[in-house]
Scaffold this active site. Structure first.
Site, PDB file in Angstrom:
ATOM      1  N   THR A  99       0.808  -1.230   0.000  1.00  0.00           N
ATOM      2  CA  THR A  99       0.000   0.000   0.000  1.00  0.00           C
ATOM      3  C   THR A  99       0.838   1.274   0.000  1.00  0.00           C
ATOM      4  O   THR A  99       0.291   2.373  -0.088  1.00  0.00           O
ATOM      5  CB  THR A  99      -0.871   0.051   1.274  1.00  0.00           C
ATOM      6  OG1 THR A  99       0.006  -0.002   2.410  1.00  0.00           O
ATOM      7  CG2 THR A  99      -1.867  -1.088   1.334  1.00  0.00           C
ATOM      8  N   LYS A 100       2.141   1.136   0.149  1.00  0.00           N
ATOM      9  CA  LYS A 100       2.962   2.312   0.419  1.00  0.00           C
ATOM     10  C   LYS A 100       3.184   3.168  -0.831  1.00  0.00           C
ATOM     11  O   LYS A 100       2.896   2.753  -1.937  1.00  0.00           O
ATOM     12  CB  LYS A 100       4.315   1.875   1.022  1.00  0.00           C
ATOM     13  CG  LYS A 100       4.154   1.153   2.362  1.00  0.00           C
ATOM     14  CD  LYS A 100       3.502   2.023   3.419  1.00  0.00           C
ATOM     15  CE  LYS A 100       3.520   1.425   4.809  1.00  0.00           C
ATOM     16  NZ  LYS A 100       2.401   0.528   5.113  1.00  0.00           N
TER      17      LYS A 100
END
Ligand code: PLP
Length: 378
Positions: A185-186
Site C-alpha cells: 500500500t505504500k
C-alpha cells in the site's frame, strides 16, 4: 452540476497499488536475467533511494519491520533497554523493540496530528532510555527537532513518509537511521520490502552484516554475527525502482484526491482530517479523518460499517498499540495515554491511492455525504 449519487456498484479498494506495464516488464526482465535474489537491481534501488532522500547510504531489506529491527540493533538497543515510541502506529514499530529484548515505552501523541508529543517523550526519558523510534503518521513528519535535542539516537519509522520533508530537510537524511517500507500500500510499493537510509557508515555496515546470514565470497564463508535473512529480492527491487521513478507523478494524483476530500469534509461537521503542517511536506500517504460521534451523528465504527455497505473500503490507522492484548498483558503497568486512546476510537482512513480515479474519490465522498446526512440529520 451535482451528480445524482447512489451506491457504488463495485467495491472501491482502500489502497490498491498503481502498477503499470513498466513494473510488469521490469519483473519479466528480472526473471529472464537469471538473478532472483539480491543483486544488481537491489543495489541500484539502494543508491537511487538514498539519492532521492539525500542520504549517503541505502540498505534494502525484506520489510519495513526488518529495517526498524536491524536499525535498533545497529544503534545498540538490547536487553533491558527502553525505547520511546508512539502508540499510534502499526504494531511492528513496537514489536521490533521487543525483538531486541528491550521495552517499548509508549508516550502520548499530539491532538493535532497524532504524532508523538515531544514534551511527553522528554518526560518519559529515564537512565534506561536507549533510543527513540517515532513515526511520521500518514506522511506528516513528527516534530523531530525536540526529539533530537534529547540527545538519544533517533530511528525514524518513515513507512508513511517517503516524500516527507521536515522544516526543509528531507526525511531520510536527518536522524541516525530512517526506515521506509515498500509494502503493497505504500507510496513506493513493491509488495514487500524495506529500506534504511543513513549517513552513518558504521550503522550501514552493521545492518548489511545483520541482514544476511552468510558473508564472504565463493564457497568459503565465515560468520561474525548471528545475522538474519532480511535481504530484498531483485524481483521486488525491480518493481520498487519503477515505483520510485513515478513517485512525484503519483504524489500529484494523491494531492488532487486530498484536495477533493478536504473540500468535501469541510462541509461535514464532526468529520475532520488530521492537521498538516504547512512548514513541512506531507507525503499524503493516508487521508485520516477523526469522527466526533456527537457532531457527526454516529461513531467511527458505524461510519466504517456503513461505508462498507456503500462499497467503499476504509481502514483504521491506528488502534493504540498499548491497548492490544499482547502489550496490555505484558506491560500491565502502562500508564493511560488519553489523547491516543480517544483518537483510536475516532480515526478512519478514506480510500487514497494513485490508482484511484477522480470519479472513485467522488464516489467515496458521495457516500460519506449521504451517510453524514443520514446520521447527523442534515
Ligand atoms: C507505521 C508503519 N510502520 C511500520 C510498518 C511495517 O512495514 P512492513 O509492512 O514493510 O514491515 C507499517 C506498515 O506496513 C506501518 O504502517
Amino acid at each position: 452540476m451535482q451528480r445524482l449519487s447512489s451506491r457504488r456498484k463495485t467495491l472501491l479498494s482502500f489502497q490498491p497499488p498503481a502498477i503499470g506495464e513498466e513494473e510488469i516488464e521490469a519483473v519479466a526482465e528480472t526473471l529472464r536475467s537469471g538473478w532472483l535474489t539480491s543483486g544488481p537491481r537491489t543495489e541500484e534501488l539502494e543508491s537511487r533511494f538514498a539519492e532521492y532522500v539525500g542520504a549517503r547510504q541505502g540498505i534494502a531489506l525484506a520489510s519495513g519491520t526488518a529495517a526498524m529491527h536491524l536499525s535498533l540493533l545497529a544503534a545498540g538497543v538490547g536487553p533491558g533497554d527502553e525505547v520511546l515510541t508512539t502508540p499510534i502506529t502499526w504494531p511492528a514499530t513496537a514489536n521490533v523493540i521487543v525483538h531486541c529484548g528491550a521495552r517499548p515505552v509508549f508516550v502520548d501523541v499530539r491532538e493535532v496530528d497524532l504524532n508523538v508529543d515531544p514534551k511527553a517523550a522528554a518526560a518519559a526519558v529515564t537512565g534506561g532510555t536507549k533510543a527513540i523510534l517515532p513515526v511520521h503518521l500518514a506522511g506528516q513528519p513528527c516534530d523531530l527537532d525536540p526529539l533530537l535535542a534529547l540527545g538519544l539516537p533517533v530511528i525514524e519509522d518513515a513507512a508513511h513518509a517517503t516524500e516527507s520533508v521536515y522544516r526543509g530537510r528531507k526525511v531520510g537524511a536527518i536522524s541516525l537511521a530512517t526506515c521506509f517500507s515498500l509494502y503493497a500500500t505504500k507510496n513506493v510499493a513493491a509488495g514487500e520490502g524495506g529500506i534504511v537510509t543513513t549517513d552513518d557508515d558504521e550503522v550501514a555496515d552493521t545492518i548489511r552484516n545483520l541482514r544476511l546470514m552468510r558473508r564472504g565470497e565463493g564457497s568459503l564463508y565465515d560468520v561474525t554475527v548471528a545475522g538474519f535473512k532480511a535481504n530484498l529480492s531483485d524481483v521486488l527491487a525491480a518493481v520498487a525502482l519503477c515505483q520510485l521513478a513515478k513517485v512525484e507523478e503519483h504524489a500529484e494524483i494523491r494531492r488532487r484526491h486530498v484536495a477533493a476530500y478536504d473540500a468535501a469534509v469541510a462541509e461535514l461537521p464532526g468529520i475532520e482530517p488530521l492537521a498538516r503542517d504547512p512548514r513541512d511536506r506531507h507525503a499524503l500517504h493516508l487521508y485520516v479523518v477523526r469522527i466526533d460521534a456527537e457532531r457527526a451523528g454516529a461513531d467511527r465504527d458505524a461510519y466504517q460499517r456503513s461505508l462498507r455497505e456503500e462499497n467503499i473500503g476504509t481502514s483504521i490507522h491506528f488502534l493504540p498499540v498499548h491497548r492490544l492484548t499482547y502489550y496490555r498483558e505484558r506491560y500491565p503497568d502502562q500508564p493511560r495515554l488519553p489523547v491516543a486512546e480517544r483518537a483510536g476510537d475516532e480515526v478512519l482512513s478514506l480510500p487514497l491511492s494513485p490508482a484511484h480515479s477522480d470519479a472513485d474519490v467522488e464516489d467515496a465522498i458521495d457516500a460519506l455525504r449521504r451517510l453524514h446526512g443520514r446520521f447527523a440529520g442534515r
